[in-house]
Write a protein that holds these residues in place. Structure first.
Motif, PDB file in Angstrom:
ATOM      1  N   UNK A  78      14.532  -5.300  19.646  1.00 23.55           N
ATOM      2  CA  UNK A  78      13.540  -4.593  18.833  1.00 23.55           C
ATOM      3  C   UNK A  78      13.593  -5.123  17.405  1.00 23.55           C
ATOM      4  N   UNK A  79      12.446  -5.515  16.900  1.00 21.86           N
ATOM      5  CA  UNK A  79      12.299  -5.925  15.506  1.00 21.86           C
ATOM      6  C   UNK A  79      11.495  -4.856  14.779  1.00 21.86           C
ATOM      7  N   UNK A  80      12.054  -4.330  13.700  1.00 19.59           N
ATOM      8  CA  UNK A  80      11.412  -3.269  12.928  1.00 19.59           C
ATOM      9  C   UNK A  80      10.963  -3.832  11.593  1.00 19.59           C
ATOM     10  N   UNK A  81       9.670  -3.728  11.305  1.00 23.66           N
ATOM     11  CA  UNK A  81       9.133  -4.196  10.029  1.00 23.66           C
ATOM     12  C   UNK A  81       9.407  -3.137   8.963  1.00 23.66           C
ATOM     13  N   UNK A  82      10.416  -3.387   8.114  1.00 20.52           N
ATOM     14  CA  UNK A  82      10.821  -2.421   7.099  1.00 20.52           C
ATOM     15  C   UNK A  82      10.025  -2.564   5.808  1.00 20.52           C
ATOM     16  N   UNK A  83       9.277  -3.671   5.663  1.00 17.09           N
ATOM     17  CA  UNK A  83       8.567  -3.889   4.415  1.00 17.09           C
ATOM     18  C   UNK A  83       9.486  -4.482   3.362  1.00 17.09           C
ATOM     19  N   UNK A  84       9.082  -4.343   2.103  1.00 13.91           N
ATOM     20  CA  UNK A  84       9.777  -5.053   1.023  1.00 13.91           C
ATOM     21  C   UNK A  84      10.986  -4.296   0.466  1.00 13.91           C
ATOM     22  N   UNK A  85      11.143  -3.002   0.828  1.00  9.59           N
ATOM     23  CA  UNK A  85      12.293  -2.234   0.352  1.00  9.59           C
ATOM     24  C   UNK A  85      12.839  -1.381   1.483  1.00  9.59           C
ATOM     25  N   UNK A  86      14.033  -0.855   1.285  1.00  8.09           N
ATOM     26  CA  UNK A  86      14.736  -0.170   2.382  1.00  8.09           C
ATOM     27  C   UNK A  86      14.069   1.152   2.765  1.00  8.09           C
ATOM     28  N   UNK A  87      13.826   2.025   1.763  1.00  9.63           N
ATOM     29  CA  UNK A  87      13.260   3.353   2.019  1.00  9.63           C
ATOM     30  C   UNK A  87      14.029   4.026   3.145  1.00  9.63           C
TER      31      UNK A  87
END
Length: 460
Positions: free
Chosen positions: A39-48
């Protein structure tokens, strides 16, 4: 930093995009023996919220007995906007993944998907392997018995045959029915509460939990009114109107924690109840003295007489341990989280999109530019609270909607299950089974009827 809803939706709107690759092994009867997930999760540019996604995904995936389960989850930093928490973050996607695997196996074997679900339900032995710290005791594991009870009480198999006949006779209108299990581990954490009685008899309550539509403040008000009414003086039957809950801050209520995990409402109620118990204890002695002097005492009179005997009318407590839970808040509040989950599921799995511009920012940032695909008249309706007798007592006499906020969010997959059973056509008719396996043995099932729900299909 405070931002308005529009800016917040642009910054962090939508759930985490994922790419899932799986390999599954199974027998000819549909029993799954092994599952491997990448599974690849797109977290975006910051962790959040993204670092907790793997934990949530695996917790929800383990609702079936997969035999041997192997997984590799990578949280990926990308050049896209970050995603934040949305009801049951990661758990909704994981439940969808689990049901997609189950339906793939059923399709490959030309079996009824319900039979594949049934054969892969946990037995207590496998539950202990998958949930080592919260499986409870054998007698406490009631999921299989409730699964069977639901089929009988809802006439599930008879309705399945009726829908098959309906689908054979209708070319353009299709109906589907399915039941889906959910196993949701729930843990408690320290939760603060503060209750203050003012000189005019009104009551101000502060809790660490945030009201975001799940009814937390409503339940806290009900608990406060109930717990203070135990002093049994005239006027306490109207205490609910005297209670107001205000938003706490770090000056008045330290270590407020966070609102997540399906337990904040109930933990806040218990923290408030502990406060009220202390206040009732302090007020009882004065009430008894006043009754000896002047007979029955009203609530307002009792509070006005407080000068020296009771030095403080404010109590703050932290709930640290597991609560016993024997105090009523209306069970009807169960309906809200359930129905809301269905409506969110309609949007997430069937109609909702996250249109973005060339910079990756969300364009449809709210309901002014994007209309949620439902109206109140098409809301699903909670038809039956089905389960063992002790579950019925639990619903009637303990704190309202225990552990249904995030767990309830995973019921969005019910829309997907019914729609798949109906071959993707509109006019759904569905039953929902929700099972919440708590650390302390409460299991719950709910039947939801969305026969009246009609959707427009979109052909692409």
């Amino acid at each position: 930093m405070y931002v308005n809803r529009k800016t917040d939706m642009i910054m962090a709107g939508g759930r985490h995009p994922m790419k899932i690759t799986y390999s599954v092994g199974f027998k000819s009867n549909g029993k799954i023996t092994a599952l491997k997930l990448d599974i690849l999760v797109d977290a975006g540019m910051s962790a959040d919220i993204s670092p907790v996604m793997p934990h949530n995904i695996i917790g929800s995936l383990k609702k079936y007995d997969w035999g041997a389960l192997a997984f590799d989850i990578k949280v990926c930093k990308t050049n896209l906007p970050s995603r934040s928490a949305m009801r049951a973050p990661g758990e909704v996607q994981a439940s969808f993944i689990a049901e997609a695997v189950i339906e793939h196996v059923a399709s490959s074997l030309a079996l009824e998907v319900d039979s594949v679900r049934s054969i892969n339900l946990h037995k207590f032995e496998t539950l202990k392997l998958f949930f080592k710290t919260c499986a409870g005791e054998p007698l406490e594991y009631t999921l299989p018995s409730i699964w069977d009870k639901l089929a009988i009480s809802s006439n599930f198999y008879h309705r399945t045959e009726m829908l098959k006949e309906f689908n054979r006779c209708n070319k353009w209108r299709k109906r589907g029915i399915s039941r889906i299990p959910i196993v949701h581990p729930v843990m408690l954490r320290a939760t603060p509460g503060k209750v203050s009685i003012l000189r005019d008899g009104s009551i101000v309550v502060e809790v660490g939990g945030i009201e975001l539509g799940q009814g937390l403040w409503t339940k806290v008000k009900q608990m406060t009114a109930y717990a203070l009414s135990l002093i049994q003086c005239a006027g306490t039957e109207e205490l609910l109107e005297k209670v107001r809950v205000i938003q706490a801050d770090t000056l008045s209520l330290i270590q407020g924690g966070f609102t997540a995990g399906s337990t904040t409402s109930e933990s806040s109620c218990e923290a408030v109840r502990l406060c009220c118990n202390i206040l009732v204890e302090r007020l009882t002695a004065l009430k008894e003295r006043l009754e000896e002097q002047m007979g029955p005492v009203k609530w307002e009179t009792l509070i006005l007489q407080l000068v020296l005997p009771v030095p403080s009318l404010t109590v703050q407590k932290h709930l640290l341990d597991r609560y016993s839970g024997q105090f009523p808040v209306q069970p009807v509040q169960l309906a809200g989280p359930i129905e809301g989950a269905f409506v969110q599921g309609i949007g997430f799995f069937m109609l909702e999109e996250y249109p973005t511009n060339s910079k990756g920012l969300v364009v449809a940032e709210g309901t002014w530019s994007y209309k949620i695909p439902t109206v109140p008249a098409t809301m699903p309706v909670v038809k039956e609270l089905c389960g063992l007798e002790n579950v019925q007592r639990f619903l009637q006499w303990t704190i309202g909607s225990k552990q249904l906020d995030s767990a309830g969010g995973t019921k969005k997959n019910k829309v997907f299950g019914s729609d798949g059973d109906a071959t993707g056509q509109p006019n759904l008719s569905s039953l929902a089974l929700v099972m919440v396996q708590r650390k302390h043995h409460t299991t719950l099932s709910i039947i939801v009827d969305i026969t009246r729900l009609s959707l427009r299909s979109r052909i692409s």
